[in-house]
Design a protein around this motif. Structure first.
Motif, short mmCIF file in Angstrom:
data_model
loop_
_atom_site.label_atom_id
_atom_site.label_comp_id
_atom_site.label_asym_id
_atom_site.label_seq_id
_atom_site.Cartn_x
_atom_site.Cartn_y
_atom_site.Cartn_z
N GLU A 1 0.84 -1.19 0.00
CA GLU A 1 0.00 0.00 0.00
C GLU A 1 0.88 1.24 0.00
OE1 GLU A 1 -3.04 0.03 3.10
OE2 GLU A 1 -2.70 -2.12 3.37
N ASN A 2 0.28 2.38 -0.34
CA ASN A 2 1.03 3.63 -0.33
C ASN A 2 1.49 3.95 1.09
OD1 ASN A 2 2.05 5.87 -1.72
ND2 ASN A 2 0.42 7.16 -0.91
N GLY A 3 2.73 4.40 1.21
CA GLY A 3 3.27 4.77 2.51
C GLY A 3 3.85 3.63 3.30
N ALA A 4 3.81 2.41 2.76
CA ALA A 4 4.33 1.26 3.50
C ALA A 4 5.85 1.20 3.45
CB ALA A 4 3.75 -0.04 2.94
N GLY A 5 6.48 1.84 2.44
CA GLY A 5 7.94 1.89 2.44
C GLY A 5 8.62 1.33 1.20
N GLY B 1 7.56 -10.09 -13.35
CA GLY B 1 7.92 -10.67 -12.07
C GLY B 1 8.16 -12.17 -12.11
N THR B 2 9.22 -12.62 -11.43
CA THR B 2 9.41 -14.06 -11.17
C THR B 2 9.21 -14.35 -9.69
OG1 THR B 2 11.80 -13.79 -10.86
CG2 THR B 2 11.02 -14.32 -13.08
N ARG B 3 9.40 -13.34 -8.84
CA ARG B 3 9.13 -13.46 -7.40
C ARG B 3 8.42 -12.19 -6.96
NH1 ARG B 3 14.68 -14.67 -4.37
NH2 ARG B 3 13.25 -15.09 -2.62
N TYR B 4 7.61 -12.31 -5.92
CA TYR B 4 6.85 -11.16 -5.43
C TYR B 4 7.02 -11.04 -3.92
CZ TYR B 4 4.75 -11.34 -10.04
OH TYR B 4 4.57 -11.34 -11.40
N PHE B 5 7.44 -9.85 -3.48
CA PHE B 5 7.56 -9.55 -2.06
C PHE B 5 6.46 -8.55 -1.69
CE2 PHE B 5 12.47 -10.27 -1.71
CZ PHE B 5 12.26 -11.62 -1.93
N GLU B 6 5.79 -8.80 -0.60
CA GLU B 6 4.75 -7.87 -0.14
C GLU B 6 5.14 -7.29 1.21
OE1 GLU B 6 0.02 -7.72 1.13
OE2 GLU B 6 0.77 -9.43 -0.05
N ILE B 7 4.99 -5.97 1.35
CA ILE B 7 5.19 -5.32 2.65
C ILE B 7 3.86 -5.34 3.38
CG2 ILE B 7 5.83 -3.20 3.85
CD1 ILE B 7 7.41 -2.42 1.29
N LYS C 1 1.80 -3.94 5.87
CA LYS C 1 1.86 -2.65 6.58
C LYS C 1 1.46 -2.80 8.03
CE LYS C 1 0.59 2.19 5.82
NZ LYS C 1 -0.15 3.13 4.95
N ARG C 2 0.45 -3.63 8.30
CA ARG C 2 -0.04 -3.76 9.67
C ARG C 2 1.00 -4.47 10.55
NH1 ARG C 2 -2.71 -7.58 12.48
NH2 ARG C 2 -2.88 -8.93 10.65
N ARG C 3 1.62 -5.53 10.02
CA ARG C 3 2.58 -6.31 10.80
C ARG C 3 4.01 -5.79 10.63
NH1 ARG C 3 1.15 -12.55 9.77
NH2 ARG C 3 2.52 -12.78 11.57
N LYS C 4 4.18 -4.80 9.72
CA LYS C 4 5.47 -4.15 9.51
C LYS C 4 6.58 -5.15 9.20
CE LYS C 4 4.52 0.03 12.15
NZ LYS C 4 5.01 0.98 13.17
N ARG C 5 6.32 -5.98 8.16
CA ARG C 5 7.35 -6.93 7.75
C ARG C 5 7.23 -7.20 6.26
NH1 ARG C 5 5.61 -13.09 9.49
NH2 ARG C 5 3.64 -13.13 8.34
N LEU C 6 8.35 -7.65 5.66
CA LEU C 6 8.39 -8.02 4.25
C LEU C 6 8.31 -9.54 4.14
CD1 LEU C 6 9.11 -6.74 1.31
CD2 LEU C 6 11.33 -7.82 1.72
N VAL C 7 7.37 -10.03 3.32
CA VAL C 7 7.22 -11.47 3.14
C VAL C 7 7.14 -11.79 1.65
CG1 VAL C 7 6.05 -11.81 5.35
CG2 VAL C 7 4.70 -11.35 3.31
N GLU C 8 7.56 -12.99 1.27
CA GLU C 8 7.41 -13.43 -0.11
C GLU C 8 6.05 -14.07 -0.29
OE1 GLU C 8 9.75 -15.76 -3.70
OE2 GLU C 8 10.64 -15.69 -1.68
#
Length: 506
Positions: free
Chosen positions: A330-334, A478-484, A486-493
């Motif tokens: 989302e916007n503002g997540a980093g 894309g071959t891999r996708y990372f999602e930030i 926002k609520r849990r403040k972490r980057l996950v694949e």
């Protein structure tokens, strides 16, 4: 009921942009306006807004119709105005005395936070400026609305918000929307106009269906072209033979027939000039390759906002050679802060704790503001600074990305944003990176350019981390996708971008 009627409208600048354009738009119709950069979209919108006159033809509106035109950028002298004052300036003095409340309604309709009402426009993101520009024009209660590249700088949530608003509003207010975002055009327009120097094409369906129909028409026209070129060649060969026989035999009749055959060949060739061939600059990338299997790694990394507040963390991730990672958030997540952090890590080894990059990495970096371009320099001087580029090659490279000779020596700051994007991508190619770090690389790039960039990223096999709100682009590269998160403040694949796109659409 508001409507627009165009009859035989033409535009000629340094070259013909379009000609004999006939079009009718009324309530319930939202028209996607499609063309390559510099091929007449903004020119046509300015004709419709009354800002300039067509080279020929007539434009008529239903009686009393008010036209609202949202341009691509806020004027420089307006950037220091507050959001509230900027929107209120669309009202007359009398309206500001008695109807100032309408400003609050317009801003609320586009979900502008009240905390931003008294911020200067200069401090806001490009995405918020776009929505505020639309709110300002909407405040004037137009009967017909023209939008020029409305999704530029918008994040996906705001793009979806705008799609929904256009679908709802176009039922009462006819719209013409110029855009290079294919998914956006599919989701919020129901008509498609492809501007062309010869005969423009209009279809009563959204972009993807219209594009398929257009390609069928072009394929059929190509067959006709080949057949008629062959016929013209045969006519000229026959004319040459008849003419020779006529001269040798002294027959005026044969020479007259030869002249008639040449005339038929010329008529065929003149008609062929109207068949369309899309002309646009090439976009190509490079990949010098690497023997390393792992290009970079993250371990216990914290990404913060400019003020130091934590945005999210990364526990451990490895980026392998050939990975094309698309970052979703989302916007503002980093997202942009992550790109900047990786860029700093490669600029100065050890400057960012927890980020390691292989020494053989050659980085190609482009931010969404195209800030790497020196606006006071010329494209020619900028490209000449690259190793191994001489004057002749420089001119050839710039011509290949669509820069006419006179534009090569103008300051970069005078170029359109689409032209700047192509120049920035050319500069990246000349560095010959093996790792690309791209923040919104398709901003201002037209549809042919986006498709070429997609193909180049995939075919060259370079490693990349990419931020993009263009759903079709993200899916394609894309071959891999990372999602930030926002609520849990972490980057996950994640396995696919589709769940994220789906959430953003609700």
């Amino acid at each position: 009921m508001a409507s627009i009627q165009l009859k035989d409208v033409s535009a000629i600048a340094q070259a013909e942009l379009f000609k004999n354009l006939n079009l009718s738009v009324s309530n319930g119709e939202s028209v996607g306006l499609i063309a390559a950069n510099g091929r007449g979209k903004t020119t046509l919108l300015r004709f419709l807004a009354g800002q300039s006159e067509p080279s020929s033809g007539q434009i008529a509106f239903s009686r009393g119709a008010r036209v609202g035109y949202v341009e691509q950028e806020v004027e420089q002298d307006q950037l220091d105005q507050s959001v509230y004052d900027f929107v209120a300036s669309a009202l007359s003095d009398e309206q500001r005395d008695y109807e100032i409340w309408r400003v609050d309604v317009a801003l609320a309709e586009f979900q502008v936070p009240e905390a931003q009402y008294h911020e200067p426009l200069r401090k806001l993101s490009g995405g918020w400026r776009r929505l505020i520009m639309i709110a300002r024009v909407w405040l004037t209660e137009p009967d017909i609305l023209l939008l020029d590249e409305p999704t530029n700088h918008l994040d996906l949530a705001k793009i979806v918000q705008l799609e929904s608003w256009i679908k709802q509003t176009s039922a009462q207010v006819p719209m013409i929307v110029a855009s290079h975002d294919r998914a956006f055009l599919d989701n919020c327009t129901n008509r498609s106009l492809f501007l062309r120097p010869g005969i423009s094409r209009y279809f009563s369906v959204p972009y993807s269906e219209a594009r398929a129909a257009l390609e069928q028409e072009d394929a059929a026209a190509e067959k006709v072209l080949i057949k008629e070129q062959k016929q013209a060649k045969q006519l000229r060969e026959q004319a040459a033979k008849l003419n020779n026989v006529g001269i040798n035999s002294g027959s005026d009749l044969l020479q007259t027939k030869a002249k008639q055959l040449r005339k038929r060949a010329s008529d065929i060739e003149d008609n062929l000039k109207d068949l369309h061939k899309e002309r646009h600059g090439d976009i190509t990338l490079a990949n010098r390759g690497t023997h390393a299997k792992v290009i970079m790694s993250f371990e216990d990394v914290t990404v913060c906002a400019p003020n130091g507040d934590k945005l999210f963390s990364i526990e451990k991730e490895l980026i392998y050679a050939g990975d094309r990672i698309v970052v979703l958030a989302e916007n503002g997540a980093g997202k942009t802060q992550l790109i900047k952090k990786v860029h700093r890590a490669f600029q100065s080894e050890g400057s960012e704790l927890g980020i390691w990059g292989t020494p053989s990495t050659v980085l190609g970096y482009a931010d969404q503001e195209i800030s790497q371009l020196p606006v006071d320099e010329t494209p020619e001087n900028f490209i000449l600074q690259h190793k191994g580029v001489g004057n002749a090659r420089c001119r050839s490279l710039l011509a290949n990305i669509g820069f006419e000779f006179e534009k090569q020596s103008k300051p970069i700051g005078h170029l359109s944003y689409g032209q700047r994007s192509r120049l920035a991508l050319l500069s990246l190619r000349l560095i010959e990176p093996n790792f690309y770090l791209l923040d919104e690389p398709t901003n201002h790039v037209d549809i042919p350019g986006r498709e070429m960039l997609e193909a180049e990223i995939v075919e060259k096999g370079a490693t990349a981390i990419i931020v993009s709100h263009d759903r079709e682009f993200a899916r394609s590269v894309g071959t891999r996708y990372f999602e930030i998160e926002k609520r849990r403040k972490r980057l996950v694949e994640v396995a696919s971008p589709e769940p994220f796109f789906e959430r953003m659409s609700h």
